[in-house]
Scaffold this active site. Structure first.
Site, short mmCIF file in Angstrom:
data_model
loop_
_atom_site.label_atom_id
_atom_site.label_comp_id
_atom_site.label_asym_id
_atom_site.label_seq_id
_atom_site.Cartn_x
_atom_site.Cartn_y
_atom_site.Cartn_z
N CYS A 1 -3.95 -6.18 -5.10
CA CYS A 1 -4.64 -7.37 -4.59
C CYS A 1 -4.25 -7.61 -3.14
CB CYS A 1 -4.25 -8.60 -5.39
SG CYS A 1 -4.16 -8.28 -7.14
N ASP B 1 15.96 0.23 4.03
CA ASP B 1 16.44 1.09 5.12
C ASP B 1 16.60 0.29 6.41
OD1 ASP B 1 13.63 0.88 4.76
OD2 ASP B 1 13.28 2.45 6.25
N GLY C 1 -3.13 -9.33 0.25
CA GLY C 1 -2.05 -10.30 0.31
C GLY C 1 -2.35 -11.62 1.00
N SER D 1 -33.29 -45.78 4.98
CA SER D 1 -34.49 -44.95 4.94
C SER D 1 -35.67 -45.72 4.34
CB SER D 1 -34.23 -43.67 4.13
OG SER D 1 -33.83 -44.00 2.81
N SER E 1 -27.34 -41.21 -3.02
CA SER E 1 -27.14 -39.98 -3.82
C SER E 1 -27.28 -38.73 -2.93
CB SER E 1 -28.09 -39.91 -5.02
OG SER E 1 -29.37 -40.39 -4.73
N SER F 1 0.84 -1.20 0.00
CA SER F 1 0.00 0.00 0.00
C SER F 1 0.86 1.24 0.00
CB SER F 1 -0.90 0.02 1.22
OG SER F 1 -1.52 -1.22 1.31
N1 LIG Z 1 -19.74 -44.96 4.47
C1 LIG Z 1 -20.93 -45.33 3.97
N2 LIG Z 1 -21.91 -44.43 3.80
C2 LIG Z 1 -23.09 -44.80 3.30
N3 LIG Z 1 -23.37 -46.06 2.93
C3 LIG Z 1 -22.42 -47.01 3.08
C4 LIG Z 1 -21.16 -46.68 3.61
N4 LIG Z 1 -20.41 -47.80 3.65
C5 LIG Z 1 -21.16 -48.79 3.17
N5 LIG Z 1 -22.37 -48.34 2.83
C6 LIG Z 1 -23.41 -49.14 2.16
O1 LIG Z 1 -23.44 -48.70 0.80
C7 LIG Z 1 -24.75 -48.34 0.43
C8 LIG Z 1 -24.78 -46.96 -0.19
O2 LIG Z 1 -24.26 -46.97 -1.46
P1 LIG Z 1 -24.72 -45.89 -2.50
O3 LIG Z 1 -24.02 -46.25 -3.75
O4 LIG Z 1 -26.17 -45.80 -2.54
O5 LIG Z 1 -24.11 -44.57 -1.86
S1 LIG Z 1 -23.90 -43.16 -2.56
O6 LIG Z 1 -25.10 -42.86 -3.36
O7 LIG Z 1 -22.71 -43.22 -3.39
O8 LIG Z 1 -23.74 -42.21 -1.47
C9 LIG Z 1 -25.59 -48.30 1.68
O9 LIG Z 1 -26.75 -49.01 1.31
P2 LIG Z 1 -28.24 -48.54 1.72
O10 LIG Z 1 -28.31 -48.85 3.18
O11 LIG Z 1 -29.12 -49.42 0.90
O12 LIG Z 1 -28.43 -47.11 1.40
C10 LIG Z 1 -24.78 -49.00 2.74
O13 LIG Z 1 -25.26 -50.31 2.90
N1 LIG Z 2 -42.61 -46.97 5.65
C1 LIG Z 2 -41.50 -47.66 5.37
N2 LIG Z 2 -40.99 -47.62 4.13
C2 LIG Z 2 -39.88 -48.30 3.85
N3 LIG Z 2 -39.19 -49.06 4.71
C3 LIG Z 2 -39.67 -49.16 5.98
C4 LIG Z 2 -40.84 -48.44 6.34
N4 LIG Z 2 -41.08 -48.69 7.62
C5 LIG Z 2 -40.11 -49.53 8.05
N5 LIG Z 2 -39.25 -49.83 7.06
C6 LIG Z 2 -38.09 -50.72 7.18
O1 LIG Z 2 -36.90 -49.93 7.04
C7 LIG Z 2 -35.88 -50.69 6.45
C8 LIG Z 2 -35.37 -49.92 5.24
O2 LIG Z 2 -34.28 -50.61 4.68
P1 LIG Z 2 -33.91 -50.50 3.18
O3 LIG Z 2 -35.11 -50.58 2.34
O4 LIG Z 2 -32.80 -51.45 2.91
O5 LIG Z 2 -33.39 -49.00 3.13
P2 LIG Z 2 -32.34 -48.33 2.15
O6 LIG Z 2 -32.39 -49.07 0.86
O7 LIG Z 2 -32.80 -46.93 2.03
O8 LIG Z 2 -31.03 -48.48 2.84
C9 LIG Z 2 -36.49 -52.02 6.06
O9 LIG Z 2 -36.18 -52.98 7.05
C10 LIG Z 2 -37.98 -51.73 6.08
O10 LIG Z 2 -38.76 -52.88 6.37
#
Ligand SMILES: Nc1ncnc2c1ncn2[C@@H]1O[C@H](COP(=O)(O)OS(=O)(=O)O)[C@@H](OP(=O)(O)O)[C@H]1O
Ligand SMILES: Nc1ncnc2c1ncn2[C@@H]1O[C@H](COP(=O)(O)OP(=O)(O)O)[C@@H](O)[C@H]1O
Length: 628
Positions: A110, A167, A112, A471, A541, A37
């Protein structure tokens, strides 16, 4: 009236004189407290003292047109930042203007700190020379190396090495020589050909305007003498005429003018030109200068409107180039990339890329290596963090006209923009094309998606289930498939667990691997929809950017994002595979929801509440939507 005419003649004369004096754009860089500056302030004040009347004229000028209230709007004098300004991005670079007898200067000041690399890169991309400040007591620092690297990357070949605070080291020649030598080594590594080192005290004014009696051993120029006299080699090579089209001016049927600032070369009526990327040819009918008058010719840096003898379909972002010396067109490149985003760069993730006036979707397909800007070492890297530089392969979703950055900054430099926040997250320089866009064609096939869908008597679609592990994605997708199958539909489930055993068995659960995982499965899903199938994708995802990328691969109404909404406590309570327990125990790193993020969808077509509804009821909602 007469007085007015005289005044405008005086302004015109001033501007004319102004134009004919050479322009030097430079940046100042160095660490905080190196004295930037003070140096700039002093240069401004001292030259202002000498040439006050000229600056007064500029003051008046910018106050009329500027956007900075009473302050001089130096940015008025620049065009290089157009892209950033259009993005609405505030870049904290102060541009200052000053002039002396034979030259006028634009200096980009810019900040620093390391986190301001973005500003430094912005300033460097239009500069001819860098003033690199070094504190004589400290010598070369990490910042000196980093900034010199970026300056070199962005095409600066001239450095004024300002060894400041002499200096404080008793104007010791040995200190100065030591710094000059070590910078010489660095400059050699970086390809900075022209280095002029000057011993300085910005505070005391030594060697600033005049040679100082305190450094009798120094025979070189003062700072201002060097800035005034330095001959800048023209950047790049003579690549021919290039006009990136900023906009098309079509006030009525009989006039179609292509407006932009000439990036390189010269043009005149009668020249044969080619529109890129289309490759259509025509001749220049008129060259219209900024004021609206026809010109006999125009050259680099001038804003012009061109009209052509033929009706070509040219739009914003296209490049009109010399037909004899056209630019290349490609969609895959090797490039250096300086990452400026807070979130890391992930290969496979789509960003906006702006090159010239064109904006296209682009992703990094591979990081060849990361470069340690302090040591020039090449290091393996899966991602690039804030302020890191990498050498990457880039893929654009459509071909663009380009030039290697070393040949042409305007058509070889690009920025990457985050698609969600619209922030500039990267700046880069194109090296060469990895393949010519024209060499890989779409193969025509006679049986198309519609025909395949007809033969299966269904509307092909993709239901994209996203949600935490446990889920309920797989359970619901499975029920959907079972029912659709029973109804005679042709379906297929792509499930993360399964695809990771084959196609994606090379991928783990880091952010970059998840991005690639989704990119691949989205492409497969697209092929399956093209084959006429109803595809059920069941992947965590976790990132919005990749779900958005997947969506973009499909036609409208083909992609149904299904958010399987289950609170983490519920999914964890179910813990179907015992993975949450392991993740909590620390034996599975990067587990979604625990120590890896899940970004909740903002615009899912369906949100399935697995707490309130049964899997069967939820499956039916999906089926209804798929068969709509
Ligand atoms: N670190 C970690 N985090 C999340 N999930 C894990 C991990 N390690 C193994 N798993 C198993 O791999 C499944 C998820 O794979 P995906 O290909 O769906 O994951 S992603 O979309 O790339 O995030 C996931 O399956 P779902 O339970 O059916 O979702 C897990 O069983
Ligand atoms: N309303 C619902 N919809 C889907 N799965 C359910 C529900 N309630 C309980 N569950 C149970 O939750 C678990 C979900 O596992 P999963 O289908 O393998 O999940 P993800 O593929 O998302 O990992 C199963 O054991 C399923 O029976």
């Amino acid at each position: 009236m007469n007085a007015e005419r005289n005044a405008s003649a005086a302004v015109a004369a001033y501007l004319q004189q102004h134009e004919t004096r050479g322009l030097l754009r430079f940046i100042t860089c160095g660490s905080v407290d190196d004295g930037k500056s003070t140096l700039i302030g002093r240069l401004l004040v001292e030259t202002r003292g000498l040439f006050d009347d000229q600056l007064a004229a500029l003051d008046g000028d910018s106050r009329r047109h500027g956007t900075q209230g009473d302050a001089i709007d130096y940015a008025l004098l620049l065009d290089g930042l157009q892209a950033e300004r259009e993005q609405g991005i505030t870049i904290d670079v102060a541009y200052r203007f000053f002039g002396i007898q034979h030259r006028r200067f634009i200096v980009a000041d810019c900040p620093g700190h390391e986190q301001y690399t973005r500003n430094m890169a912005t300033g460097a991309s239009t500069a001819d020379l860098a003033v690199v400040l070094v504190d004589a007591r400290k010598g070369l620092l990490t910042q000196t190396r980093r900034h010199s690297y970026i300056a070199a990357l962005l095409g600066i070949r001239h450095v004024l090495l300002a060894v400041n605070k002499m200096d404080l080291v008793e104007y010791d020649q040995a200190v100065f020589e030591g710094i000059r030598e070590s910078y010489g080594v660095l400059a050699g590594q970086l390809g900075i050909d022209h280095v002029t080192a000057i011993p300085l005290s910005a505070l005391e004014g030594d060697n600033l305007l005049l040679r100082s009696p305190n450094t009798p051993w120094y025979q070189g120029p003062s700072v201002i003498e060097h800035l005034e006299g330095v001959q800048i080699q023209p950047h790049g090579r003579d690549v021919g005429f290039r006009l990136p089209v900023q906009w098309v001016n079509r006030p009525h049927q009989d006039f179609r003018g292509f407006v932009g600032t000439i990036a390189s070369g010269a043009v005149k009526p009668g020249d044969e030109v080619v529109a890129l990327p289309s490759g259509r040819r025509s001749r220049v009918a008129r060259v219209i200068a900024a004021g609206g008058d026809d010109a006999t010719a125009a050259s680099a840096d001038q804003a012009v409107t061109l009209t052509l003898t033929d009706e070509l379909d040219i739009s914003r972002g296209d490049v009109i180039a010399s037909a004899a010396q056209p630019a290349q067109v490609a969609d895959q490149f090797a490039a250096h990339l300086l990452w400026m985003g807070d979130q890391p760069l992930l290969p496979g993730r789509p960003y906006w890329l702006r090159i010239g006036t064109r904006k296209v979707s682009a992703s990094v397909t591979e990081i060849k290596h990361r470069i340690d800007v302090n040591t020039q070492e090449q290091l393996a890297a899966k991602h690039l963090g804030l302020n890191e530089v990498g050498y990457c392969n880039l893929h654009l979703d459509q071909p663009v006209a380009f030039e290697a950055y070393v040949d042409n900054r305007a058509l070889g430099g690009f920025i990457l923009i985050d698609r969600q926040t619209n922030a500039t997250v990267g700046a880069g320089t194109l090296d060469f094309a990895l393949r010519r866009a024209g060499n890989i064609h779409w193969q025509h096939v006679d049986v198309d998606k519609a025909a395949r869908a007809r033969s299966k008597a269904q509307v092909p679609r993709c239901a994209w289930f996203t949600g935490l592990s446990g889920s309920g994605k797989s359970s619901i997708a499975n029920l959907v498939e079972k029912r659709l199958h029973a109804m005679g539909h042709h379906c297929y489930i792509l499930d993360g667990d399964n695809v990771r055993h084959g196609l994606n068995k090379d991928l783990g659960f880091t952010d970059e691997d998840r991005v690639e995982n989704i990119r691949r499965v989205a492409e497969v899903a697209r092929l399956m929809v093209d084959a006429g199938l109803i595809v059920l994708v069941s992947f965590i995802s976790p990132f919005r950017a990749e779900r958005r990328m997947a969506r973009a691969l499909f036609d409208v109404d083909e992609f149904i994002e299904v958010f399987v909404s289950t609170p983490l406590e519920v999914a964890e309570g179910r813990d179907v595979k015992g993975l949450y327990a392991k993740a909590r125990a620390g034996s599975i790193p990067n587990f979604t929801g625990i120590d890896s993020p899940y970004e909740v969808p903002e615009r899912a077509e369906l949100v399935l509440d697995t707490v309130e509804q049964t899997p069967e009821a939820l499956a039916q909602l999906v089926i209804d939507r798929l068969l709509e």
